[in-house]
Design a protein around this motif. Structure first.
Motif, PDB file in Angstrom:
ATOM      1  N   PHE A 199       0.846  -1.184   0.000  1.00 30.62           N
ATOM      2  CA  PHE A 199       0.000   0.000   0.000  1.00 30.62           C
ATOM      3  C   PHE A 199       0.885   1.239   0.000  1.00 30.62           C
ATOM      4  O   PHE A 199       2.004   1.215   0.511  1.00 30.62           O
ATOM      5  N   ASN A 200       0.393   2.331  -0.577  1.00 27.55           N
ATOM      6  CA  ASN A 200       1.119   3.603  -0.597  1.00 27.55           C
ATOM      7  C   ASN A 200       0.514   4.550   0.449  1.00 27.55           C
ATOM      8  O   ASN A 200      -0.264   4.119   1.297  1.00 27.55           O
ATOM      9  N   ARG A 201       0.855   5.839   0.376  1.00 29.59           N
ATOM     10  CA  ARG A 201       0.339   6.811   1.353  1.00 29.59           C
ATOM     11  C   ARG A 201      -1.185   6.908   1.298  1.00 29.59           C
ATOM     12  O   ARG A 201      -1.835   7.065   2.323  1.00 29.59           O
ATOM     13  N   LEU A 202      -1.757   6.838   0.090  1.00 29.16           N
ATOM     14  CA  LEU A 202      -3.223   6.856  -0.012  1.00 29.16           C
ATOM     15  C   LEU A 202      -3.814   5.608   0.630  1.00 29.16           C
ATOM     16  O   LEU A 202      -4.839   5.674   1.311  1.00 29.16           O
ATOM     17  N   GLY A 203      -3.168   4.470   0.413  1.00 30.03           N
ATOM     18  CA  GLY A 203      -3.603   3.228   1.051  1.00 30.03           C
ATOM     19  C   GLY A 203      -3.509   3.321   2.561  1.00 30.03           C
ATOM     20  O   GLY A 203      -4.360   2.803   3.290  1.00 30.03           O
ATOM     21  N   PHE A 204      -2.457   3.999   3.040  1.00 27.49           N
ATOM     22  CA  PHE A 204      -2.292   4.243   4.473  1.00 27.49           C
ATOM     23  C   PHE A 204      -3.490   5.023   5.009  1.00 27.49           C
ATOM     24  O   PHE A 204      -4.087   4.647   6.022  1.00 27.49           O
ATOM     25  N   LYS A 205      -3.842   6.099   4.315  1.00 25.80           N
ATOM     26  CA  LYS A 205      -4.967   6.923   4.773  1.00 25.80           C
ATOM     27  C   LYS A 205      -6.279   6.146   4.734  1.00 25.80           C
ATOM     28  O   LYS A 205      -7.090   6.234   5.648  1.00 25.80           O
ATOM     29  N   GLU A 206      -6.475   5.381   3.673  1.00 26.02           N
ATOM     30  CA  GLU A 206      -7.717   4.633   3.494  1.00 26.02           C
ATOM     31  C   GLU A 206      -7.824   3.463   4.467  1.00 26.02           C
ATOM     32  O   GLU A 206      -8.759   3.365   5.249  1.00 26.02           O
ATOM     33  N   ASN A 237      -6.428   4.035   8.623  1.00 18.95           N
ATOM     34  CA  ASN A 237      -7.419   4.636   9.518  1.00 18.95           C
ATOM     35  C   ASN A 237      -8.573   3.681   9.808  1.00 18.95           C
ATOM     36  O   ASN A 237      -9.072   3.648  10.929  1.00 18.95           O
ATOM     37  N   LYS A 238      -8.974   2.893   8.797  1.00 17.96           N
ATOM     38  CA  LYS A 238     -10.038   1.900   9.035  1.00 17.96           C
ATOM     39  C   LYS A 238      -9.597   0.883  10.078  1.00 17.96           C
ATOM     40  O   LYS A 238     -10.341   0.577  11.010  1.00 17.96           O
ATOM     41  N   LEU A 239      -8.375   0.354   9.911  1.00 18.02           N
ATOM     42  CA  LEU A 239      -7.848  -0.614  10.877  1.00 18.02           C
ATOM     43  C   LEU A 239      -7.735  -0.006  12.280  1.00 18.02           C
ATOM     44  O   LEU A 239      -8.101  -0.634  13.272  1.00 18.02           O
ATOM     45  N   PHE A 240      -7.231   1.210  12.333  1.00 19.47           N
ATOM     46  CA  PHE A 240      -7.051   1.904  13.606  1.00 19.47           C
ATOM     47  C   PHE A 240      -8.394   2.071  14.311  1.00 19.47           C
ATOM     48  O   PHE A 240      -8.529   1.765  15.505  1.00 19.47           O
ATOM     49  N   ASN A 241      -9.395   2.529  13.573  1.00 18.77           N
ATOM     50  CA  ASN A 241     -10.725   2.744  14.158  1.00 18.77           C
ATOM     51  C   ASN A 241     -11.400   1.432  14.553  1.00 18.77           C
ATOM     52  O   ASN A 241     -12.087   1.373  15.573  1.00 18.77           O
ATOM     53  N   GLU A 242     -11.189   0.378  13.770  1.00 18.12           N
ATOM     54  CA  GLU A 242     -11.734  -0.942  14.127  1.00 18.12           C
ATOM     55  C   GLU A 242     -11.133  -1.433  15.435  1.00 18.12           C
ATOM     56  O   GLU A 242     -11.838  -1.980  16.286  1.00 18.12           O
ATOM     57  N   CYS A 243      -9.815  -1.245  15.580  1.00 19.01           N
ATOM     58  CA  CYS A 243      -9.157  -1.670  16.818  1.00 19.01           C
ATOM     59  C   CYS A 243      -9.708  -0.897  18.012  1.00 19.01           C
ATOM     60  O   CYS A 243      -9.959  -1.471  19.072  1.00 19.01           O
ATOM     61  N   ILE A 288       4.183  -1.347   9.166  1.00 20.98           N
ATOM     62  CA  ILE A 288       3.239  -2.443   9.357  1.00 20.98           C
ATOM     63  C   ILE A 288       2.234  -1.926  10.370  1.00 20.98           C
ATOM     64  O   ILE A 288       2.615  -1.403  11.425  1.00 20.98           O
ATOM     65  N   LEU A 289       0.959  -2.030  10.024  1.00 19.69           N
ATOM     66  CA  LEU A 289      -0.118  -1.536  10.881  1.00 19.69           C
ATOM     67  C   LEU A 289      -1.123  -2.643  11.141  1.00 19.69           C
ATOM     68  O   LEU A 289      -1.447  -3.419  10.233  1.00 19.69           O
ATOM     69  N   GLY A 290      -1.667  -2.672  12.350  1.00 15.62           N
ATOM     70  CA  GLY A 290      -2.754  -3.592  12.616  1.00 15.62           C
ATOM     71  C   GLY A 290      -2.870  -3.954  14.082  1.00 15.62           C
ATOM     72  O   GLY A 290      -2.087  -3.496  14.919  1.00 15.62           O
ATOM     73  N   PRO A 291      -3.857  -4.787  14.376  1.00 16.96           N
ATOM     74  CA  PRO A 291      -4.072  -5.194  15.762  1.00 16.96           C
ATOM     75  C   PRO A 291      -2.918  -6.044  16.282  1.00 16.96           C
ATOM     76  O   PRO A 291      -2.262  -6.735  15.509  1.00 16.96           O
TER      77      PRO A 291
END
Length: 195
Positions: A44-51, A54-60, A120-123
């Protein structure tokens, strides 16, 4: 018979419009996906990061889970580019990307955040998870170096931040903290090389 031909002709026009619409929707989905991906690494790129970040962060947050931000920066990429050539720098970026994906848990995402910066981002369940990903990545790179697979050494600096769902922080806050930790480690490595 003329009515039948007219009906079939109209039906054919309707089917052509439906097919065009489906084809257009498929292309739009592909273009949206491509817009979120780094074409060089497949991450993923910076746009993928934003998309997706943030979804992963908010889900967590919603599910009361801890969130990992692991920040990776390639050591010595400028030296590789300046002394061996940019094609070797490209090899380093691709090799890091491939190994990052292999270390990335299935419910996390890997992102090319900048030229030689990755996330790397996620729960996660805590420090143990973060340290396991970090150790796995470093071990993989050490194995590549021991086999002299590339003709030059691959090294990364890794910082991370685990965000509790109770903390009043944004995803960008967590990324900035992980970045600072990574940068401090990078500076320590530079200081050790000069002493």
């Amino acid at each position: 018979d003329l009515q039948r031909i007219s009906f079939l002709s109209s039906l054919n026009v309707v089917f052509e419009h439906i097919l065009q619409r489906i084809t257009l929707e498929n292309y739009n989905r592909k273009f949206q996906t491509l817009a979120l991906m780094d074409s060089f690494t497949g991450l993923f790129n910076r746009l993928g990061f934003k998309e997706y970040g943030n979804k992963l962060f908010n889900e967590c947050r919603k599910n009361k889970k801890h969130f990992l931000v692991l920040f990776v920066d390639i050591d010595g990429l400028k030296w590789i580019n300046d002394n061996l050539g940019h094609e070797f720098g490209d090899i380093a970026i691709k090799k890091i990307s491939q190994n990052l994906v292999m270390c990335c848990p299935t419910d996390n995402i890997a992102i090319r955040f900048g030229g030689d910066e990755f996330l790397i981002l996620g729960p996660c369940d805590g420090e143990k998870d973060a340290e396991a990903i970090k150790s796995n990545l470093i071990k993989r790179l050490n194995d590549i170096n021991e086999r002299n697979e590339l003709g030059f050494l691959l090294s990364v600096s890794v910082g991370y931040r685990i965000c509790s769902p109770d903390e009043n922080m944004t995803l960008n806050d967590c990324v900035n903290i992980a970045d600072k930790e990574m940068y401090a480690l990078k500076q320590q490595k530079k200081a050790q090389r000069t002493t």
